[in-house]
Design an enzyme around this catalytic site. Structure first.
Site, PDB file in Angstrom:
ATOM      1  N   ASP A 178      -1.015  -5.519   9.126  1.00 19.08           N
ATOM      2  CA  ASP A 178      -1.982  -4.514   8.678  1.00 19.08           C
ATOM      3  C   ASP A 178      -3.247  -5.280   8.304  1.00 19.08           C
ATOM      4  O   ASP A 178      -3.305  -5.958   7.277  1.00 19.08           O
ATOM      5  CB  ASP A 178      -1.430  -3.748   7.473  1.00 19.08           C
ATOM      6  N   LYS A 195     -13.584  -0.867   5.466  1.00 18.40           N
ATOM      7  CA  LYS A 195     -14.111  -1.752   4.429  1.00 18.40           C
ATOM      8  C   LYS A 195     -15.201  -2.672   4.955  1.00 18.40           C
ATOM      9  O   LYS A 195     -16.291  -2.752   4.394  1.00 18.40           O
ATOM     10  CB  LYS A 195     -12.978  -2.595   3.820  1.00 18.40           C
ATOM     11  N   TRP A 239       0.861  -1.190   0.000  1.00 21.54           N
ATOM     12  CA  TRP A 239       0.000   0.000   0.000  1.00 21.54           C
ATOM     13  C   TRP A 239       0.892   1.233   0.000  1.00 21.54           C
ATOM     14  O   TRP A 239       1.827   1.350   0.792  1.00 21.54           O
ATOM     15  CB  TRP A 239      -0.889  -0.042   1.243  1.00 21.54           C
TER      16      TRP A 239
END
Length: 401
Positions: A239, A275, A158
């Site tokens: 993460d 999300k 990311w």
């Protein structure tokens, strides 16, 4: 008796505050500031908003959309919000460590509510500003208490990972991850690089649905990575941005961090509810550290609180209440799991439809990587030149439609 002329006084006062011309300095203290480059991810969204085409599609930012390309508010979130409003909750500051019912819920989701580490009190859980804020507090913790430690990031990763650690002055390096030849995981390169990293390095791992490749290690590969971290005394930093959103199952998507804890590793975890609950703008997340004992966990949390105090002081309330209400209310929790599985299933269906279409048009090429990957991101196997050509062709086709 003295007479005071208030009118004259007011007139005199107004004369004193008449605007005057300000001579600006010839050399600004900001003259050396350069223009920052646009964010490579959010820059796509900015271009999307600037476009006037009625057929535009935003393929940049990782946010779920419905069939009409609209942001999706989960019905269970709307229901939880209604309950919160009806309860007439206040808007007081939360403690620095966050909303207690949320902190309990997020640890339960990560490890399972019956995990021994919870009963033993060796969890340091800090509510923070979604995944980014949690990672940033974690980066500051590393900078302050693990001085000189190098953080290893997957290549690719990311895009914000580099900024988060780099801006805290933490040195970072890449470990190999993506194999362009197979459009899969370069596991051999990954293991070699983690093995060659200095002992006690921090290894950032994506808990599930790797961003941006969609390629995850197998269970057997996760076990080998965990054993290597034990051997090298590395600190795994997970993460976890897509728990439940990747496979549709909360337990399946928590496999990797749970495995590492079961093997006796101390871990750090960044959690996000952007999300899986669709709480993008509410900035709901947590930094969780699983420590060797209760005393260590108490010290770690105290230092994380001190860092958070300087960064943003107190975390936001509303989103944490929503997440806590959903997770801690059995009826809502069951509804959430159903809705989450629906989102994950739709993404999986899109992958299957894309693969079927590509198979029919280009049967000479193996497109299995499309469905082998998981989550909302995918590496297509196309070259940068092919991607640019495709993007330009889409724009031209819309212009000529």
């Amino acid at each position: 008796m003295q007479t005071i002329n208030y009118r004259a006084g007011l007139q005199h006062a107004s004369m004193r505050v008449q605007p005057r011309r300000v001579n600006l300095c010839q050399v600004s203290k900001f003259d050396t500031v350069t223009l920052a480059p646009p964010d490579p991810i959010l820059g796509v969204s900015e271009a999307f908003r600037a476009s006037t085409s009625p057929n535009k599609l935003n393929l940049g930012v990782g946010a779920y959309r419905d069939e009409d390309l609209k942001p999706y508010v989960l019905p269970v979130v709307a229901k939880a919000e209604k309950m919160i409003v009806e309860a007439k909750e206040n808007k007081e500051y939360l403690p620095i460590e966050g909303f207690a019912p949320f902190r309990k819920a997020t640890v339960d989701l990560l490890l399972g509510n019956d995990h021994p580490a919870i009963a033993e009190g060796r969890i340091a859980a800090l509510q923070s500003l979604s995944g980014t804020g949690s990672l940033r507090v974690g980066a500051a913790f590393i900078a302050n208490w693990m001085k000189g430690t190098t953080v290893y990031l997957s290549n690719p990763t990311w895009g914000n990972h580099r900024n988060i650690f780099g801006d805290e002055g933490v040195k970072w390096e890449y470990y190999r991850y993506y194999d362009a030849e197979t459009v899969g995981l370069d596991f051999k390169g990954m293991i070699e690089d983690i093995s060659n990293a200095p002992d006690a390095s921090v290894i950032v791992l994506h808990g599930c649905a790797h961003n941006p490749t969609g390629i995850d290690p197998t269970k057997e590969q996760w076990a080998e990575i965990a054993e290597l971290c034990i051997k090298k005394n590395h600190v795994p930093f997970f993460d976890v941005a897509y728990q439940g959103f990747a496979s549709g199952d909360l337990n399946t998507d928590a496999y990797a961090p749970r495995l590492f804890v079961e093997k006796g590793l101390e871990i750090m975890v960044s959690q996000s509810y952007s999300k899986n609950l669709g709480l993008y703008g509410e900035r709901v997340g947590a930094l969780v550290s699983v420590c060797k004992d209760k005393d260590t966990a108490t010290k770690v949390l105290s230092q994380c609180k001190r860092l958070a105090r300087a960064l943003y002081s107190n975390p936001p309330t509303h989103g944490a209440r929503i997440a806590a209400e959903v997770v801690n209310t059995p009826e809502l929790f069951a509804q959430w799991k159903t809705e989450m599985a629906g989102m994950a299933g739709r993404i999986d269906n899109v992958r299957n439809e894309l693969k079927a279409s590509l198979d029919s048009k280009y049967p000479e090429k193996d497109w299995s990587h499309i469905t082998n990957q998981i989550g909302m991101f995918s590496f297509t196997g196309l070259s940068p030149a092919q991607v640019e050509y495709l993007a330009d062709a889409m724009v031209e086709s819309f212009k000529n439609a």
